[in-house]
Design a protein around this motif. Sequence first.
Motif, PDB file in Angstrom:
ATOM      1  N   MET A  67     156.807  19.786  19.137  1.00 44.69           N
ATOM      2  CA  MET A  67     157.842  18.165  18.987  1.00 44.69           C
ATOM      3  C   MET A  67     159.135  18.012  19.899  1.00 44.69           C
ATOM      4  SD  MET A  67     155.629  16.743  16.126  1.00 44.69           S
ATOM      5  CE  MET A  67     153.990  16.211  15.423  1.00 44.69           C
ATOM      6  N   ALA A  68     159.502  19.087  19.155  1.00 45.02           N
ATOM      7  CA  ALA A  68     161.047  18.425  19.249  1.00 45.02           C
ATOM      8  C   ALA A  68     161.751  19.011  20.686  1.00 45.02           C
ATOM      9  CB  ALA A  68     161.879  19.738  18.309  1.00 45.02           C
ATOM     10  N   ALA A  69     160.935  19.819  21.019  1.00 37.44           N
ATOM     11  CA  ALA A  69     161.005  20.195  22.606  1.00 37.44           C
ATOM     12  C   ALA A  69     160.428  18.225  23.563  1.00 37.44           C
ATOM     13  CB  ALA A  69     160.909  21.218  23.181  1.00 37.44           C
ATOM     14  N   LEU A  70     159.515  18.413  23.244  1.00 34.48           N
ATOM     15  CA  LEU A  70     158.932  16.624  23.706  1.00 34.48           C
ATOM     16  C   LEU A  70     159.311  15.811  23.798  1.00 34.48           C
ATOM     17  CD1 LEU A  70     156.491  15.771  25.227  1.00 34.48           C
ATOM     18  CD2 LEU A  70     155.905  14.209  22.978  1.00 34.48           C
ATOM     19  N   PHE A  71     160.265  15.550  22.392  1.00 35.68           N
ATOM     20  CA  PHE A  71     161.338  14.597  22.019  1.00 35.68           C
ATOM     21  C   PHE A  71     162.332  14.544  22.245  1.00 35.68           C
ATOM     22  CE2 PHE A  71     157.755  13.886  18.463  1.00 35.68           C
ATOM     23  CZ  PHE A  71     157.066  12.378  19.405  1.00 35.68           C
ATOM     24  N   GLU A  72     163.246  16.328  22.943  1.00 35.13           N
ATOM     25  CA  GLU A  72     164.492  15.821  22.965  1.00 35.13           C
ATOM     26  C   GLU A  72     165.637  16.454  22.131  1.00 35.13           C
ATOM     27  OE1 GLU A  72     165.043  13.915  26.725  1.00 35.13           O
ATOM     28  OE2 GLU A  72     164.224  14.875  27.994  1.00 35.13           O
ATOM     29  N   THR A  73     164.739  16.707  21.096  1.00 36.27           N
ATOM     30  CA  THR A  73     165.553  16.520  19.678  1.00 36.27           C
ATOM     31  C   THR A  73     165.499  17.633  18.838  1.00 36.27           C
ATOM     32  OG1 THR A  73     166.619  14.996  17.499  1.00 36.27           O
ATOM     33  CG2 THR A  73     164.040  14.995  18.178  1.00 36.27           C
ATOM     34  N   GLU A  74     166.523  17.420  18.058  1.00 36.24           N
ATOM     35  CA  GLU A  74     165.841  18.355  16.299  1.00 36.24           C
ATOM     36  C   GLU A  74     164.940  18.453  15.800  1.00 36.24           C
ATOM     37  OE1 GLU A  74     168.247  21.014  16.663  1.00 36.24           O
ATOM     38  OE2 GLU A  74     169.282  20.559  18.561  1.00 36.24           O
ATOM     39  N   VAL A  75     164.348  19.644  15.037  1.00 37.49           N
ATOM     40  CA  VAL A  75     163.213  19.502  14.873  1.00 37.49           C
ATOM     41  C   VAL A  75     163.760  18.439  13.193  1.00 37.49           C
ATOM     42  CG1 VAL A  75     161.839  20.861  12.852  1.00 37.49           C
ATOM     43  CG2 VAL A  75     161.721  21.506  14.816  1.00 37.49           C
ATOM     44  N   GLU A  76     164.998  18.575  12.657  1.00 32.70           N
ATOM     45  CA  GLU A  76     165.200  18.459  11.992  1.00 32.70           C
ATOM     46  C   GLU A  76     165.807  17.051  11.861  1.00 32.70           C
ATOM     47  OE1 GLU A  76     167.164  22.378  11.832  1.00 32.70           O
ATOM     48  OE2 GLU A  76     167.016  21.158  13.036  1.00 32.70           O
ATOM     49  N   ALA A  77     165.804  16.259  12.830  1.00 31.30           N
ATOM     50  CA  ALA A  77     165.925  15.028  13.464  1.00 31.30           C
ATOM     51  C   ALA A  77     164.887  14.231  13.222  1.00 31.30           C
ATOM     52  CB  ALA A  77     165.957  14.868  14.761  1.00 31.30           C
ATOM     53  N   ILE A  78     163.238  15.246  13.036  1.00 32.16           N
ATOM     54  CA  ILE A  78     162.234  14.328  13.150  1.00 32.16           C
ATOM     55  C   ILE A  78     161.469  14.815  11.696  1.00 32.16           C
ATOM     56  CG2 ILE A  78     159.894  14.562  14.164  1.00 32.16           C
ATOM     57  CD1 ILE A  78     160.688  16.226  16.202  1.00 32.16           C
ATOM     58  N   PHE A  79     161.479  15.545  11.213  1.00 31.37           N
ATOM     59  CA  PHE A  79     161.405  15.935   9.794  1.00 31.37           C
ATOM     60  C   PHE A  79     162.248  16.135   8.933  1.00 31.37           C
ATOM     61  CE2 PHE A  79     157.783  17.626  13.063  1.00 31.37           C
ATOM     62  CZ  PHE A  79     157.060  16.934  12.895  1.00 31.37           C
ATOM     63  N   VAL A  80     162.130  15.048   8.207  1.00 24.62           N
ATOM     64  CA  VAL A  80     163.714  14.794   6.800  1.00 24.62           C
ATOM     65  C   VAL A  80     163.198  15.578   5.845  1.00 24.62           C
ATOM     66  CG1 VAL A  80     165.052  13.227   5.640  1.00 24.62           C
ATOM     67  CG2 VAL A  80     164.445  13.575   8.289  1.00 24.62           C
ATOM     68  N   ASN A  81     163.768  16.257   4.770  1.00 25.00           N
ATOM     69  CA  ASN A  81     163.064  16.430   3.510  1.00 25.00           C
ATOM     70  C   ASN A  81     163.766  15.444   2.389  1.00 25.00           C
ATOM     71  OD1 ASN A  81     162.162  17.487   0.982  1.00 25.00           O
ATOM     72  ND2 ASN A  81     162.988  19.405   1.325  1.00 25.00           N
ATOM     73  N   PRO A  82     163.397  14.457   1.768  1.00 25.65           N
ATOM     74  CA  PRO A  82     163.952  13.811   1.005  1.00 25.65           C
ATOM     75  C   PRO A  82     165.332  14.228   0.044  1.00 25.65           C
ATOM     76  CG  PRO A  82     162.199  13.528   0.845  1.00 25.65           C
ATOM     77  CD  PRO A  82     161.778  14.635   1.713  1.00 25.65           C
ATOM     78  N   HIS A  83     164.339  15.603  -0.791  1.00 24.93           N
ATOM     79  CA  HIS A  83     164.810  15.814  -1.811  1.00 24.93           C
ATOM     80  C   HIS A  83     166.074  17.009  -1.646  1.00 24.93           C
ATOM     81  CE1 HIS A  83     161.678  14.291  -3.655  1.00 24.93           C
ATOM     82  NE2 HIS A  83     160.881  14.773  -3.299  1.00 24.93           N
ATOM     83  N   ARG A  84     166.251  17.383  -0.491  1.00 24.85           N
ATOM     84  CA  ARG A  84     167.759  18.473   0.471  1.00 24.85           C
ATOM     85  C   ARG A  84     168.816  17.558   0.174  1.00 24.85           C
ATOM     86  NH1 ARG A  84     169.001  20.280   6.430  1.00 24.85           N
ATOM     87  NH2 ARG A  84     170.352  22.237   5.304  1.00 24.85           N
ATOM     88  N   LYS A  85     169.007  18.122  -0.548  1.00 25.67           N
ATOM     89  CA  LYS A  85     171.007  17.709  -0.665  1.00 25.67           C
ATOM     90  C   LYS A  85     171.624  18.304   0.561  1.00 25.67           C
ATOM     91  CE  LYS A  85     170.541  18.738  -5.849  1.00 25.67           C
ATOM     92  NZ  LYS A  85     171.585  19.076  -6.884  1.00 25.67           N
ATOM     93  N   ALA A  86     172.735  17.417   0.591  1.00 25.70           N
ATOM     94  CA  ALA A  86     173.270  17.853   2.156  1.00 25.70           C
ATOM     95  C   ALA A  86     174.929  18.209   2.107  1.00 25.70           C
ATOM     96  CB  ALA A  86     173.602  16.071   2.098  1.00 25.70           C
TER      97      ALA A  86
END
Length: 67
Positions: free
Chosen positions: A48-67
């Motif tokens: 998906m990341a390759a198809l959308f020309e972006t990073e996996v992290e830009a597609i799937f976000v863990n809302p509980h992950r601390k920055a």
Amino acid sequence: MINHVRALRAAKGLTQADLGQALGVSRQAIIAIEADQHDPSLDLAFKMAALFETEVEAIFVNPHRKA
């Protein structure tokens, strides 16, 4: 897990069926991923990341992950 698959798909002008075909999965799989009912495999996430020309992290976000 929150994802941006629907928005990215729409921005490319793809239907759920188009995206499924491009990734080698069913339309139902895309529906489940977009509805946050199924998390894709790592392999599928990278496709998906390759198809959308972006990073996996830009597609799937863990809302509980601390920055």
